[in-house]
Motif scaffolding. Structure first.
Motif, PDB file in Angstrom:
ATOM      1  N   THR A 174      71.361  48.675  60.683  1.00 40.62           N
ATOM      2  CA  THR A 174      70.225  48.671  59.758  1.00 40.62           C
ATOM      3  C   THR A 174      69.133  49.588  60.305  1.00 40.62           C
ATOM      4  OG1 THR A 174      70.712  46.424  59.031  1.00 40.62           O
ATOM      5  CG2 THR A 174      68.497  47.254  58.608  1.00 40.62           C
ATOM      6  N   LYS A 175      68.648  50.474  59.485  1.00 36.31           N
ATOM      7  CA  LYS A 175      67.629  51.446  59.897  1.00 36.31           C
ATOM      8  C   LYS A 175      66.393  51.324  59.002  1.00 36.31           C
ATOM      9  CE  LYS A 175      70.727  53.369  62.639  1.00 36.31           C
ATOM     10  NZ  LYS A 175      71.444  54.580  62.271  1.00 36.31           N
ATOM     11  N   LYS A 176      65.237  51.527  59.601  1.00 36.76           N
ATOM     12  CA  LYS A 176      64.027  51.679  58.805  1.00 36.76           C
ATOM     13  C   LYS A 176      63.892  53.144  58.427  1.00 36.76           C
ATOM     14  CE  LYS A 176      59.027  51.376  58.678  1.00 36.76           C
ATOM     15  NZ  LYS A 176      57.762  51.340  59.444  1.00 36.76           N
ATOM     16  N   LEU A 177      63.699  53.421  57.157  1.00 36.43           N
ATOM     17  CA  LEU A 177      63.545  54.787  56.670  1.00 36.43           C
ATOM     18  C   LEU A 177      62.127  54.982  56.146  1.00 36.43           C
ATOM     19  CD1 LEU A 177      66.878  55.153  54.627  1.00 36.43           C
ATOM     20  CD2 LEU A 177      66.473  55.695  57.031  1.00 36.43           C
ATOM     21  N   ASN A 178      61.431  55.946  56.730  1.00 35.50           N
ATOM     22  CA  ASN A 178      60.117  56.341  56.220  1.00 35.50           C
ATOM     23  C   ASN A 178      60.297  57.511  55.275  1.00 35.50           C
ATOM     24  OD1 ASN A 178      58.359  54.547  57.889  1.00 35.50           O
ATOM     25  ND2 ASN A 178      59.325  55.677  59.554  1.00 35.50           N
ATOM     26  N   ILE A 179      59.680  57.438  54.114  1.00 37.39           N
ATOM     27  CA  ILE A 179      59.871  58.437  53.052  1.00 37.39           C
ATOM     28  C   ILE A 179      58.529  59.065  52.715  1.00 37.39           C
ATOM     29  CG2 ILE A 179      60.712  58.797  50.695  1.00 37.39           C
ATOM     30  CD1 ILE A 179      61.983  55.858  51.129  1.00 37.39           C
ATOM     31  N   ILE A 180      58.494  60.388  52.684  1.00 36.19           N
ATOM     32  CA  ILE A 180      57.292  61.088  52.235  1.00 36.19           C
ATOM     33  C   ILE A 180      57.659  61.907  51.002  1.00 36.19           C
ATOM     34  CG2 ILE A 180      55.481  62.747  52.785  1.00 36.19           C
ATOM     35  CD1 ILE A 180      55.731  61.999  55.690  1.00 36.19           C
ATOM     36  N   ASP A 181      57.069  61.551  49.868  1.00 43.22           N
ATOM     37  CA  ASP A 181      57.272  62.302  48.625  1.00 43.22           C
ATOM     38  C   ASP A 181      56.204  63.384  48.551  1.00 43.22           C
ATOM     39  OD1 ASP A 181      57.962  63.143  46.068  1.00 43.22           O
ATOM     40  OD2 ASP A 181      56.723  61.624  45.090  1.00 43.22           O
ATOM     41  N   THR A 182      56.630  64.647  48.629  1.00 42.27           N
ATOM     42  CA  THR A 182      55.672  65.759  48.660  1.00 42.27           C
ATOM     43  C   THR A 182      55.575  66.444  47.299  1.00 42.27           C
ATOM     44  OG1 THR A 182      57.371  67.336  49.336  1.00 42.27           O
ATOM     45  CG2 THR A 182      56.174  66.193  51.088  1.00 42.27           C
ATOM     46  N   PRO A 183      54.441  67.095  47.016  1.00 40.17           N
ATOM     47  CA  PRO A 183      54.322  67.861  45.766  1.00 40.17           C
ATOM     48  C   PRO A 183      55.269  69.061  45.764  1.00 40.17           C
ATOM     49  CG  PRO A 183      52.163  67.478  46.788  1.00 40.17           C
ATOM     50  CD  PRO A 183      53.193  67.121  47.805  1.00 40.17           C
ATOM     51  N   GLY A 184      55.550  69.571  44.566  1.00 39.92           N
ATOM     52  CA  GLY A 184      56.454  70.705  44.455  1.00 39.92           C
ATOM     53  C   GLY A 184      55.770  72.016  44.121  1.00 39.92           C
ATOM     54  N   PHE A 185      54.584  71.961  43.542  1.00 41.07           N
ATOM     55  CA  PHE A 185      53.912  73.192  43.131  1.00 41.07           C
ATOM     56  C   PHE A 185      53.204  73.846  44.314  1.00 41.07           C
ATOM     57  CE2 PHE A 185      54.489  70.916  39.180  1.00 41.07           C
ATOM     58  CZ  PHE A 185      54.971  71.925  38.350  1.00 41.07           C
ATOM     59  N   MET A 186      53.219  75.166  44.361  1.00 45.92           N
ATOM     60  CA  MET A 186      52.741  75.906  45.528  1.00 45.92           C
ATOM     61  C   MET A 186      51.255  75.714  45.781  1.00 45.92           C
ATOM     62  SD  MET A 186      55.474  77.095  46.691  1.00 45.92           S
ATOM     63  CE  MET A 186      54.788  78.113  48.004  1.00 45.92           C
ATOM     64  N   ASP A 187      50.515  75.246  44.789  1.00 44.74           N
ATOM     65  CA  ASP A 187      49.093  74.969  44.999  1.00 44.74           C
ATOM     66  C   ASP A 187      48.884  73.923  46.084  1.00 44.74           C
ATOM     67  OD1 ASP A 187      49.937  75.557  42.235  1.00 44.74           O
ATOM     68  OD2 ASP A 187      47.787  75.733  41.824  1.00 44.74           O
ATOM     69  N   PHE A 188      49.895  73.072  46.293  1.00 46.90           N
ATOM     70  CA  PHE A 188      49.734  71.955  47.217  1.00 46.90           C
ATOM     71  C   PHE A 188      50.665  72.096  48.427  1.00 46.90           C
ATOM     72  CE2 PHE A 188      49.553  70.400  42.729  1.00 46.90           C
ATOM     73  CZ  PHE A 188      48.165  70.414  42.605  1.00 46.90           C
ATOM     74  N   VAL A 189      50.920  73.333  48.824  1.00 49.66           N
ATOM     75  CA  VAL A 189      51.886  73.592  49.895  1.00 49.66           C
ATOM     76  C   VAL A 189      51.455  72.974  51.227  1.00 49.66           C
ATOM     77  CG1 VAL A 189      50.875  75.811  50.574  1.00 49.66           C
ATOM     78  CG2 VAL A 189      53.318  75.387  50.950  1.00 49.66           C
ATOM     79  N   GLY A 190      50.156  72.799  51.434  1.00 47.08           N
ATOM     80  CA  GLY A 190      49.676  72.172  52.662  1.00 47.08           C
ATOM     81  C   GLY A 190      50.189  70.758  52.826  1.00 47.08           C
ATOM     82  N   GLU A 191      50.336  70.053  51.696  1.00 41.04           N
ATOM     83  CA  GLU A 191      50.873  68.689  51.744  1.00 41.04           C
ATOM     84  C   GLU A 191      52.329  68.700  52.217  1.00 41.04           C
ATOM     85  OE1 GLU A 191      49.333  65.627  50.681  1.00 41.04           O
ATOM     86  OE2 GLU A 191      47.487  66.793  50.787  1.00 41.04           O
ATOM     87  N   VAL A 192      53.085  69.713  51.802  1.00 37.92           N
ATOM     88  CA  VAL A 192      54.492  69.824  52.211  1.00 37.92           C
ATOM     89  C   VAL A 192      54.586  70.096  53.703  1.00 37.92           C
ATOM     90  CG1 VAL A 192      56.685  70.989  51.793  1.00 37.92           C
ATOM     91  CG2 VAL A 192      55.066  70.696  49.915  1.00 37.92           C
ATOM     92  N   LYS A 193      53.779  71.031  54.191  1.00 39.20           N
ATOM     93  CA  LYS A 193      53.793  71.359  55.617  1.00 39.20           C
ATOM     94  C   LYS A 193      53.434  70.149  56.466  1.00 39.20           C
ATOM     95  CE  LYS A 193      52.848  76.325  55.450  1.00 39.20           C
ATOM     96  NZ  LYS A 193      51.943  77.400  55.928  1.00 39.20           N
ATOM     97  N   ALA A 194      52.430  69.401  56.032  1.00 39.04           N
ATOM     98  CA  ALA A 194      52.020  68.217  56.788  1.00 39.04           C
ATOM     99  C   ALA A 194      53.135  67.179  56.813  1.00 39.04           C
ATOM    100  CB  ALA A 194      50.751  67.619  56.170  1.00 39.04           C
ATOM    101  N   GLY A 195      53.848  67.027  55.690  1.00 40.37           N
ATOM    102  CA  GLY A 195      54.949  66.076  55.624  1.00 40.37           C
ATOM    103  C   GLY A 195      56.106  66.467  56.527  1.00 40.37           C
ATOM    104  N   LEU A 196      56.466  67.751  56.500  1.00 40.28           N
ATOM    105  CA  LEU A 196      57.578  68.218  57.333  1.00 40.28           C
ATOM    106  C   LEU A 196      57.246  68.141  58.817  1.00 40.28           C
ATOM    107  CD1 LEU A 196      58.759  71.331  55.283  1.00 40.28           C
ATOM    108  CD2 LEU A 196      59.976  69.171  55.568  1.00 40.28           C
TER     109      LEU A 196
END
Length: 287
Positions: A63-85
C-alpha cells in the motif's frame, strides 16, 4: 499536458477509483476536487495547481500513499507546472488521442528534463469518435525518442471504447462502464495476437536495453525474459529516465485509471529512492 487534455478529469477519476470521493465530479459542472477556485469553475479550466492525495494497494500487495498535483495546461500558468514538477517524482503527461502532440505536450516534457522526473504518457480521449491511437503513439515516439514504449493499445477505440490489450501481461483488459474503473482480464483474441506480440517484442527490447545482461539475453533468446527480469528492467528504466511507457485511458469514463495506479505503485520512484535534496542559501552558492 496541453490545456484541455484531461488532467483534472483524470485526477478526479483517481480520487473516485481509490475511494477518496463518492461521486465523480465534472469540469463542466464545476464540482471537481481540484478546480475549486471560483475563476476555475467559471472558466472551466485549471489556473492554480491543486494538491490531493490518496492511498493505493498495488498489484504487488503493498500500500502506497500517492500525492497528486493537478497542474494547469495553458502556457499562461507555466510557473505552476514548474513548481509542481520540482517537488514530484513522476510526471503523467496526457496526450489527446485526436489532436496528438501539442505545444503544451512538448513544453511539459522539456520541463521534466530539468527536474529528472519519471515520465508516463497517457493517451486520453480514446472514447471519442476521431481517436487514432496508432498515429498518436507514433507521434509520441517521433517527438520523444526510442525510450518511448507502448504498453497498451486499444481494442475498440471510438465511442464504444472499453478494452485494451496490455502487452506486459499479454492480456486483454475489459473495463466496466460504471465510472469506477474496474476491469476483468481476458485472453487476447487471435485477430489481435500478432499486433500484441509485435508491441510486446518492442517493449521488451526497450526494457532489456537498461541492463547489459538483459540485453545479451534478449539478443540470444528474443523476448523470452522472465517476469522478474522485466520487473527489474522496468524499475531501472523508469528511475533512470530510459523508459517512457504509453498507456491508454478515457479520463471521462475513468477507463484505465486503476492500471495506471498499479504501475505507479509498483515501478515508479518514491522520495525514499532518491538521495536527500541539498538546499542553497539565496545569497550563496554554498549548501
Amino acid at each position: 499536458g496541453h490545456g484541455g487534455s484531461g488532467k483534472t478529469t483524470f485526477a478526479e477519476g483517481v480520487l473516485f477509483a481509490s475511494g477518496v470521493v463518492n461521486r465523480f465530479g465534472k469540469v463542466e459542472e464545476g464540482n471537481t476536487v481540484s478546480d475549486y477556485h471560483k475563476d476555475e469553475v467559471e472558466k472551466q479550466l485549471s489556473i492554480n495547481s491543486s494538491l490531493m492525495n490518496t492511498v493505493w494497494k498495488g498489484s504487488d500487495g503493498s500500500t502506497k500513499k500517492l500525492n497528486i498535483i493537478d497542474t494547469p495546461g495553458f502556457m499562461d500558468f507555466v510557473g505552476e507546472v514548474k513548481a509542481g514538477l520540482r517537488v514530484t517524482d513522476t510526471a503523467l503527461i496526457l496526450v489527446d488521442a485526436f489532436k496528438g502532440i501539442e505545444v503544451g505536450t512538448e513544453s511539459s516534457f522539456m520541463m521534466t528534463n530539468d527536474y529528472e522526473n519519471n515520465v508516463i504518457f497517457l493517451v486520453n480521449k480514446l472514447d471519442t469518435e476521431n481517436a487514432d491511437f496508432d498515429h498518436t503513439a507514433s507521434l509520441i515516439q517521433d517527438s520523444f525518442g526510442s525510450r518511448v514504449a507502448v504498453v497498451q493499445f486499444p481494442v475498440n477505440q471510438g465511442t464504444n471504447f472499453d478494452a485494451v490489450v496490455d502487452v506486459i501481461r499479454m492480456k486483454l483488459l475489459r473495463f466496466n462502464n460504471d465510472g469506477k474503473g474496474e476491469y476483468t482480464e481476458e485472453d487476447i483474441p487471435p485477430a489481435l495476437m500478432d499486433k500484441a506480440k509485435e508491441y510486446h517484442q518492442k517493449f521488451v527490447e526497450v526494457v532489456a536495453e537498461e541492463d547489459e545482461e538483459l540485453l545479451n539475453k534478449f539478443f540470444e533468446e528474443g523476448a523470452n525474459l522472465t517476469d522478474e527480469e522485466i520487473d527489474f528492467g522496468l524499475k531501472k528504466g523508469m528511475r533512470e529516465r530510459k523508459l517512457f511507457p504509453v498507456f491508454c485511458i478515457s479520463a471521462e469514463k475513468n477507463i484505465g485509471t486503476r492500471d495506471v495506479l498499479d504501475f505507479i505503485s509498483n515501478y515508479t520512484e518514491s522520495p525514499m529512492d532518491k538521495p536527500a535534496e541539498i538546499g542553497h542559501s539565496p545569497n550563496s552558492e554554498e549548501p
